[in-house]
Design a protein around this motif. Structure first.
Motif, PDB file in Angstrom:
ATOM      1  N   PHE A 179     -25.365 -14.204 -14.679  1.00 38.33           N
ATOM      2  CA  PHE A 179     -26.574 -14.984 -14.948  1.00 38.33           C
ATOM      3  C   PHE A 179     -26.437 -15.737 -16.275  1.00 38.33           C
ATOM      4  O   PHE A 179     -26.823 -16.906 -16.387  1.00 38.33           O
ATOM      5  N   LEU A 237     -33.592 -12.954  -6.274  1.00 37.26           N
ATOM      6  CA  LEU A 237     -33.966 -13.215  -7.667  1.00 37.26           C
ATOM      7  C   LEU A 237     -33.412 -14.572  -8.116  1.00 37.26           C
ATOM      8  O   LEU A 237     -34.088 -15.335  -8.819  1.00 37.26           O
ATOM      9  N   ASN A 243     -35.440 -17.356  -6.491  1.00 38.43           N
ATOM     10  CA  ASN A 243     -36.732 -17.508  -7.169  1.00 38.43           C
ATOM     11  C   ASN A 243     -36.577 -18.118  -8.557  1.00 38.43           C
ATOM     12  O   ASN A 243     -37.411 -18.929  -8.979  1.00 38.43           O
ATOM     13  N   TYR A 244     -35.503 -17.737  -9.278  1.00 42.54           N
ATOM     14  CA  TYR A 244     -35.273 -18.298 -10.610  1.00 42.54           C
ATOM     15  C   TYR A 244     -35.124 -19.817 -10.542  1.00 42.54           C
ATOM     16  O   TYR A 244     -35.661 -20.550 -11.376  1.00 42.54           O
TER      17      TYR A 244
END
Length: 291
Positions: free
Chosen positions: A56, A119, A122-123
């Protein structure tokens, strides 16, 4: 990518690779967790928590476009595979530990892969464009676990056949990955130069950091060298075929498969160079102790 390759060839390819993993597995591989809990636990924490967090950070650092960022995080959530076992064997790692980690990771990924991928979706606020339905996730892991189970059954009933098939299946797995990588890059030929420029360095950095962390963190926790080498390849050599399958057949977005394709192209030389470095380093250390 061509629809026939995506809808027919890709599932067959993944099934062959997972069948090959099953040929290596026995129930003892799962029981081995109790014999080497530290090595397994440290490797799993690195694989499931540390690497996605680092990935990330890389995605943010390189400011990757949404689909490429989702693709790289999807790759980070993918477990190791038979290629990791091969590199471990070549460079004096504990292959039995690799097999154990791959087996456990493949099961845990049933939960962690969709969580991390969602995730990421959605990010990047892409839930209107790509989704990961639970029913599709179940199908993916049925496609993984059923061939593994068949491979284990074949190994139990006919160990001689399983041993003879080991090398051909490994070679087939490498060829399959190469075909998939070339197919994706050919399908995205109009954008491939741009994609390589955007995600190539990020993929190199992710693979390199994964390999190094996979070795250094276990060593810091007192894991022996051969097991640290095994951990390094298990953590650093992801199942790119699985990531490509999920991108193409579940998320249905070819661009999301690009990071796994680029990674699949680059991981072989990177893992080989790292293996030569770390095995030489370990060998020199042993000679120094013996002297």
């Amino acid at each position: 990518m061509d629809s026939a390759l995506t809808e027919i060839g890709l599932p067959i390819a993944l099934a062959i690779i997972m069948f090959g993993l099953g040929l290596d597995l026995t129930p003892a591989d799962f029981r081995r967790v109790g014999k080497h809990p530290r090595a397994v636990l440290v490797a799993l924490v690195c694989q499931l928590i540390v690497l996605p967090a680092i990935c990330f950070g890389i995605v943010v650092l390189f400011d990757l476009p949404p689909f490429l960022g989702i693709g790289l995080l999807l790759l980070s959530a993918s477990p190791g595979g038979t290629t990791a076992n091969l590199f471990s064997h070549l460079f004096r790692g504990d292959v039995a530990l690799n097999i154990t980690l791959t087996a456990i990771n493949s099961i845990i990924a049933i939960a962690t892969l969709p969580v991390i991928t969602n995730l990421a979706i959605n990010y990047f606020d892409q839930s209107d464009n790509v989704t990961m339905p639970l029913a599709e996730v179940v199908k993916v892991f049925a496609l993984i676990l059923i061939p593994v189970g068949i491979g284990m059954l074949v190994r139990a009933k006919s160990p001689g056949f399983a041993q003879r098939m080991d090398k051909p299946v490994r070679i087939a797995s490498a060829i399959i990955l190469a075909v998939l990588v070339l197919g994706i890059l050919a399908g995205e030929k109009d954008n491939v130069g741009e994609y390589l420029a955007e995600v190539g360095l990020a993929a190199v950095l992710f693979c390199s950091i994964s390999l190094v962390i996979g070795f250094l963190v276990p060593r810091a926790f007192g894991v022996v060298e051969s097991q640290a080498i095994a951990s390094s390849f298990e953590i650093g050599v992801h199942n790119a075929t699985l990531a490509i399958f999920v991108a193409e057949n579940v998320l249905k977005e070819a661009e999301i498969a690009v990071p796994a394709a680029v990674y699949g192209l680059l991981m072989f030389p990177l893992a080989a160079l790292w293996g030569m470095f770390v095995s030489k380093r370990v060998g020199a250390a042993r000679e120094s102790v013996a002297a």
